[in-house]
Design an enzyme around this catalytic site. Structure first.
Site, short mmCIF file in Angstrom:
data_model
loop_
_atom_site.label_atom_id
_atom_site.label_comp_id
_atom_site.label_asym_id
_atom_site.label_seq_id
_atom_site.Cartn_x
_atom_site.Cartn_y
_atom_site.Cartn_z
N ARG A 31 0.83 -1.21 0.00
CA ARG A 31 0.00 0.00 0.00
C ARG A 31 0.87 1.26 0.00
NH1 ARG A 31 -1.83 -3.87 3.64
NH2 ARG A 31 -3.79 -4.84 3.00
N ASN A 82 -5.62 3.20 -1.24
CA ASN A 82 -6.96 3.21 -0.66
C ASN A 82 -7.41 4.66 -0.50
OD1 ASN A 82 -7.47 0.30 -0.01
ND2 ASN A 82 -5.56 0.57 1.13
N HIS A 96 13.09 -5.38 2.41
CA HIS A 96 13.28 -4.57 1.22
C HIS A 96 12.91 -5.36 -0.04
CE1 HIS A 96 17.33 -6.60 1.63
NE2 HIS A 96 17.05 -6.89 0.37
N GLU A 144 17.09 -2.47 -2.30
CA GLU A 144 18.51 -2.74 -2.47
C GLU A 144 18.82 -2.73 -3.95
OE1 GLU A 144 21.96 -6.03 -1.26
OE2 GLU A 144 19.84 -6.53 -1.02
#
Length: 290
Positions: A31, A82, A96, A144
């Site tokens: 999100r 949203n 990550h 990364e």
């Protein structure tokens, strides 16, 4: 009640199914607070392409799929906005994503020139020769950057922290038929990592599971959602997950079956650490893309 021999036979059947199946990591769902801002960042800073976008006003959200190649062959990120929600908690468990690039120095400079944030400047990893850097997107997700020669899948890792690495390795092997590609202990920094996937690291997207010495639980927050994995048969794959959860933990969240409205067959579950995975029928997924 199944006898011991019947249970053993069922387990063998599941293993056989993993060998026959064509599983593939499809996308990671998470999100974001400003969809247009994130799309701009990913396309301009990382070089991703906007693959598709869909608005679902009845349920008050919008999705955008981005990646480095078409979804029928490549991994993608599925961003969810949203309506009215501009901030999320990433938690301590999500680590990550990773992007492979043939010139991390140049990529990092491009990110900075576009106003992006580099949290670790490019350079070799300690005690090794692989050049990496870290970038942070506008919502705080870490990426990364890994220097690697040409690869068919630049969006190459999803890193999650787990409380029991051996248990997690066994779970993903048994539940999803993943292969342990490599494992590395880094005692100086008190962590161990395990790479799991369906092909070599330089050929596909892999899960990087990280165990930090002595840490058994992490907060999930409400930002990162799940990984989706394609399968030829969600029903058979769900049977494998069910066996793994009974032995190692985790839970089936949604029994296999078609989604209302679009009829794509899915199943979903959480692993022993609470990380969510959605199984998606391969044929139905390709129909969605069309």
């Amino acid at each position: 009640m199944a006898t011991g021999s019947e249970a053993s036979k069922a387990a063998e059947t599941v293993v056989d199914w993993h060998k026959q199946d064509s599983k593939r990591m499809l996308h990671a769902v998470y999100r974001v607070g400003d969809l247009d801002r994130t799309i701009k960042y990913y396309t301009e800073c990382f070089g991703m392409k906007l693959l598709r976008k869909r608005d679902v006003p009845d349920e008050k959200y919008t999705n955008a799929f981005l990646g480095f190649g078409p979804e029928n062959t490549n991994f993608a990120v599925e961003l969810t906005y949203n309506y009215g929600v501009d901030k999320y908690d990433i938690g301590t468990g999500f680590g990550h994503f990773a992007i492979a690039n043939d010139d991390v120095y140049k990529l990092a400079e491009n990110i900075k020139s576009k106003g992006g944030k580099i949290t670790r400047e490019p350079g070799p990893v300690k005690g090794g020769s692989t050049v990496i850097a870290f970038a942070q997107d506008p919502d705080g997700y870490m990426f990364e950057l890994i220097q690697r020669a040409d690869t068919p899948e630049p969006l190459c890792q999803v890193m999650l922290r787990v409380g029991d690495l051996e248990r997690s390795i066994k779970f993903y092997e048994k539940a999803l038929g993943m292969k342990l590609l490599r494992k590395k202990d880094v005692p100086d920094y008190k962590y161990t990592i395990a790479m799991l996937g369906y092909a070599d690291e330089d050929k596909t997207t892999v899960l990087e599971l990280t165990y930090n010495y002595g840490v058994t639980e992490y907060s999930k927050g409400n930002a990162y959602a799940q990984v989706a994995i394609g399968t030829n048969d969600v029903y058979k794959s769900a049977e494998a997950v069910d066996l793994a959860t009974k032995e190692l933990g985790g839970k089936i969240l949604r029994q296999p079956g078609p989604l209302p409205g679009i009829n794509t067959k899915i199943a979903s579950f959480v692993d022993p650490d609470g990380w969510k995975v959605v199984l998606v029928d391969n044929t139905d997924f390709l129909k969605e893309l069309q």
